[in-house]
Write an enzyme that holds these catalytic residues in place. Structure first.
Site, PDB file in Angstrom:
ATOM      1  N   GLY A 180      14.530  34.204  83.731  1.00  0.00           N
ATOM      2  CA  GLY A 180      15.006  32.853  83.949  1.00  0.00           C
ATOM      3  C   GLY A 180      16.451  32.877  84.417  1.00  0.00           C
ATOM      4  N   THR A 191      16.151  32.932  75.555  1.00  0.00           N
ATOM      5  CA  THR A 191      14.780  32.448  75.639  1.00  0.00           C
ATOM      6  C   THR A 191      13.932  33.367  76.512  1.00  0.00           C
ATOM      7  OG1 THR A 191      15.301  31.015  77.527  1.00  0.00           O
ATOM      8  CG2 THR A 191      15.435  30.041  75.328  1.00  0.00           C
ATOM      9  N   ASN A 193      10.934  33.157  79.156  1.00  0.00           N
ATOM     10  CA  ASN A 193      10.262  32.206  80.041  1.00  0.00           C
ATOM     11  C   ASN A 193       8.832  32.659  80.315  1.00  0.00           C
ATOM     12  OD1 ASN A 193      13.146  31.715  80.381  1.00  0.00           O
ATOM     13  ND2 ASN A 193      12.531  30.326  82.009  1.00  0.00           N
ATOM     14  N   GLU A 242       9.763  27.811  78.028  1.00  0.00           N
ATOM     15  CA  GLU A 242      10.533  28.913  77.470  1.00  0.00           C
ATOM     16  C   GLU A 242      10.568  28.805  75.953  1.00  0.00           C
ATOM     17  OE1 GLU A 242      14.760  28.653  78.605  1.00  0.00           O
ATOM     18  OE2 GLU A 242      14.226  26.771  79.586  1.00  0.00           O
ATOM     19  N   ILE A 245      12.869  33.013  70.187  1.00  0.00           N
ATOM     20  CA  ILE A 245      12.297  33.734  69.050  1.00  0.00           C
ATOM     21  C   ILE A 245      13.446  34.129  68.117  1.00  0.00           C
ATOM     22  CG2 ILE A 245      10.823  35.650  68.337  1.00  0.00           C
ATOM     23  CD1 ILE A 245       9.979  35.872  71.326  1.00  0.00           C
ATOM     24  N   HIS A 247      15.781  35.929  65.557  1.00  0.00           N
ATOM     25  CA  HIS A 247      15.940  37.330  65.138  1.00  0.00           C
ATOM     26  C   HIS A 247      15.366  38.326  66.146  1.00  0.00           C
ATOM     27  CE1 HIS A 247      16.706  35.102  61.502  1.00  0.00           C
ATOM     28  NE2 HIS A 247      15.425  34.823  61.325  1.00  0.00           N
ATOM     29  N   ARG A 266      10.995  16.698  69.520  1.00  0.00           N
ATOM     30  CA  ARG A 266      11.806  15.663  70.162  1.00  0.00           C
ATOM     31  C   ARG A 266      11.620  15.712  71.669  1.00  0.00           C
ATOM     32  NH1 ARG A 266      16.160  17.905  72.760  1.00  0.00           N
ATOM     33  NH2 ARG A 266      16.819  19.985  72.063  1.00  0.00           N
ATOM     34  N   LYS A 269      16.370  15.928  76.638  1.00  0.00           N
ATOM     35  CA  LYS A 269      17.416  14.998  77.058  1.00  0.00           C
ATOM     36  C   LYS A 269      18.587  15.769  77.643  1.00  0.00           C
ATOM     37  CE  LYS A 269      20.264  13.291  74.054  1.00  0.00           C
ATOM     38  NZ  LYS A 269      20.882  12.530  72.933  1.00  0.00           N
ATOM     39  N   PHE A 271      22.368  16.524  77.495  1.00  0.00           N
ATOM     40  CA  PHE A 271      23.474  16.444  76.549  1.00  0.00           C
ATOM     41  C   PHE A 271      24.812  16.437  77.305  1.00  0.00           C
ATOM     42  CE2 PHE A 271      19.946  18.012  74.098  1.00  0.00           C
ATOM     43  CZ  PHE A 271      20.093  17.365  72.869  1.00  0.00           C
TER      44      PHE A 271
END
Length: 288
Positions: A180, A191, A193, A242, A245, A247, A266, A269, A271
């Site tokens: 990514g 993350t 992907n 994405e 995980i 740890h 949620r 959005k 930020f």
């Protein structure tokens, strides 16, 4: 080999499908034959109408789920090949080439280019070619009949718990882990992907609590945070899937992985800053 068989696309292999297959297996056991499912490699609507539905399961996922239901054999036909066949032509192929001795049909299932509407018409064909044919029982599960259409709508509305209840298992997204933009790593939340198949339905954009199992890496129902969306805070425009995980900070590129979605947390959005995004992710993580 001789079979009792039923026909369907079985997208999602949801609780309604599971009930049908349970009946199929029971009827096969009663007459001492094996149970088989007749399915298709592509959705009939794609062939007949030209528009591709977003699928709950890829072909390989669908076959694996059908196998888990305990059927003895799966016959997968190219729907383009059989779309022009009459009901009798198709039933003769099932009988002579697949060994289907008994066909069990859903109460509202119809097939064949001749567009037969009465169950009695299928019975007459079966009698001519030496097959038996029966109707499956209709059953409502929890006062509502699950359907692939209802599940798609639930997923597209971020109603993941409702979709999972109709499926009878958590909805899964699978694919190869690809590179990514590496932006998550800059705020402490790297993350992975997932390159999800193009014909697979991605649920509504948002943040989900998920679970990851990969015995080789030591993940056994590992809680993960899954983001589906365009990452508007960092100027993203393309939808991606994405997962973070906890740890884990190793290299997963090129690995095939599957994450299941358990709860919707949620909406996505934009930020005002990366710091506020980071604070929100900490809150999200506390809900896993």
């Amino acid at each position: 080999m001789a079979y009792v068989a039923t026909i369907g696309f079985f997208d999602g292999v949801h609780r309604g499908h599971q009930f049908v297959i349970e009946q199929l297996r029971q009827q096969a056991a009663e007459v001492g034959l094996q149970a088989a499912v007749i399915t298709f490699t592509e959705h009939p609507q794609k062939v007949l109408c030209g528009n591709a539905l977003p699928l709950l399961t890829t072909y390989s996922e669908r076959i694996q789920l059908l196998k888990k239901q305990g059927v003895d054999e799966i016959f997968a036909f190219n729907f383009e090949v059989i779309a022009a066949m009459t009901a009798e032509e198709f039933m003769r192929i099932l009988h002579t080439q697949c060994g289907v001795e008994m066909l069990v049909m859903g109460y509202d299932h119809r097939f064949g280019s001749d567009q037969l509407t009465r169950f009695e018409d299928y019975q007459a064909i079966a009698a001519r070619i030496g097959m038996q044919i029966r109707l499956l029982e209709e059953k409502r599960v929890d006062d509502s009949t699950p359907s692939s259409t209802k599940i798609r709508r639930a997923l597209q509305s971020a109603l993941i718990e409702e979709a999972n209840a109709m499926l009878g298992y958590p909805y899964a997204l699978s694919g190869e882990i690809i590179e990514g933009r590496h932006l998550g790593r800059t705020i402490g939340f790297p993350t992975a992907n997932i390159a999800v198949a193009e014909d697979k339905l991605c649920p509504a954009s948002g943040v989900y609590a998920g679970r990851l199992t990969d015995a080789e890496l030591g993940f056994l129902d590992e809680p993960v945070l899954v983001n589906i969306g365009s990452n508007p805070t960092v100027g993203g425009t393309r939808i991606s899937v994405e997962m973070h995980i906890p740890h884990w900070d190793g290299d997963l590129y090129g690995r095939q992985m599957t994450v299941t979605l358990v709860h919707y947390l949620r909406a996505e959005k934009k930020f005002p800053s990366l710091e506020t995004l980071k604070q929100q992710i900490h809150k999200d993580m506390s809900l896993l």
